[in-house]
Design an enzyme around this catalytic site. Structure first.
Site: not given
Ligand SMILES: [Zn+2]
Ligand SMILES: [Zn+2]
Length: 368
Positions: A95, A97, A276
């Protein structure tokens, strides 16, 4: 959420899942995964097993969830409580972000909202106990920086780990970043600890100077640009860089060693991919299902076949454009579908449904 907003959201979802069911990426053995969803105004439903695409379609059309999740993991018993599910394997996911990149632009497109009274502004709201949350609106710079992290991650995965591009799917998360899904049988058995080591690797974290040939009381033997993996990547970066490493012909002192450790920490932020760690290492989580709506924005978690050209604020906006009147309170201008919206200062505006849904999902507007 007020009933008018909820009704509008459900209308959008009904049309969306009717028209776009086909873009949902359904894994080969759907019934081995845990399914979950969240309707507007209610809690998370989890530990659900769906047999096939037909059951997924009927569930979406009946429940009209604003967020839809599927476990990257496969289980023997997906409906059992977590300890009894019997984990079998799990796709590898990353992930990326934009909010984790701490870019300079971030404050300029972030709005504070008081969840007690719903006011969004920098001004004081009338509440005795305001509860402020922040929400961020569309930003091209954040997207470009996230794309750059995706590029770094893909290079490391392919050059160093040997993951073939055909095994990798890149998705826009639907809001503020990208999700990388890897379905590779060699990697799907990795446990949480092994995934954590992989995260450290791609982030270039917790690297000891010894890995790059720097030992106390020894003359350093630094890597060459042609070396494989991180040593080579490090050497290529240092070539022509102003960063210092210990002098080549002298023994490494404690000070040299400490300074070099700091250099490596700085390099982690430059050369490593900013992912992440929690998402990759948690092998039992449920994760947003590709092709479904992201309830934080009303945009789609969308497959990117050409990430360079991908424009999320156009390519992932699949809600219709019939005009809707909303009471909008968004002090920051943003672009969707190549049109400018806002700034709005607590005013009634007639805007396309996709922009209305976007603002409502971000708590910056209500159906008026
Ligand atoms: Zn308030
Ligand atoms: Zn930004």
């Amino acid at each position: 959420m007020n009933p008018a907003d909820e009704e509008f959201i459900l209308q959008c979802l009904r049309i969306y899942y009717y028209e776009y069911f086909g873009i949902i990426d359904i894994p080969p053995e759907l019934n081995r995964h845990e399914f979950g969803y969240k309707r507007p105004n209610s809690g998370m439903m989890r530990h659900i097993q769906l047999q096939d695409a037909a059951q997924l379609r009927s569930t979406l059309m009946r429940e009209l969830p604003l967020d839809v999740f599927l476990s990257p993991a496969r289980y023997l018993s997906p409906t059992s409580p977590m300890p009894e599910k019997e984990w079998q394997s799990s796709d590898l996911i990353f992930d990326i972000d934009a909010k984790d990149l701490n870019l300079e632009c971030r404050p300029s497109h972030t709005v504070q909202i008081c969840t007690t009274c719903g006011m969004s502004s920098d001004k004081e709201c009338p509440c005795d106990y305001p509860k402020k949350v922040s929400t961020s609106v569309a930003c091209g710079r954040c997207i470009n920086a996230s794309k750059n992290e995706v590029r770094k991650l893909l290079d490391i995965l392919s050059d160093d780990i040997g993951i073939e591009e055909s095994q990798v799917r890149i998705y826009f998360s639907g809001n503020d970043g990208f999700h990388i899904h890897i379905r590779d049988s060699k990697l799907s058995n990795l446990n949480s600890l092994e995934r954590s080591e992989l995260v450290d690797y791609v982030m270039f974290r917790n690297i000891l100077p010894e890995r790059l040939g720097v030992r106390k009381d020894n003359t350093p033997s630094l890597p060459k640009p042609t070396d494989l993996g991180w040593p080579g990547r490090f050497a290529r970066h240092m070539h022509g860089s102003k960063m210092t490493h210990p002098p080549k012909n002298k023994k490494v002192t404690s000070d040299d060693y400490a300074q070099f450790s700091d250099t490596l920490k700085t390099l982690s932020g430059i050369l490593g991919a900013c992912v992440d760690p929690g998402v990759t290492t948690d092998i039992r989580r449920i994760f947003r299902m590709p092709g479904t709506i992201n309830g934080k924005s009303g945009m789609t978690k969308m497959l990117c076949t050409n990430i360079k050209k991908f424009n999320p604020y156009k390519d992932a906006v699949l809600i219709h454009d019939k005009k809707v009147t909303v009471r909008a309170s968004c002090p920051i201008q943003f672009r969707l579908m190549n049109k400018k919206f806002g700034p709005y200062y607590d005013e009634d505006v007639s805007i396309p449904a996709y922009a209305a849904l976007y603002l409502i999902c971000k708590q910056l507007a209500h159906i008026s």
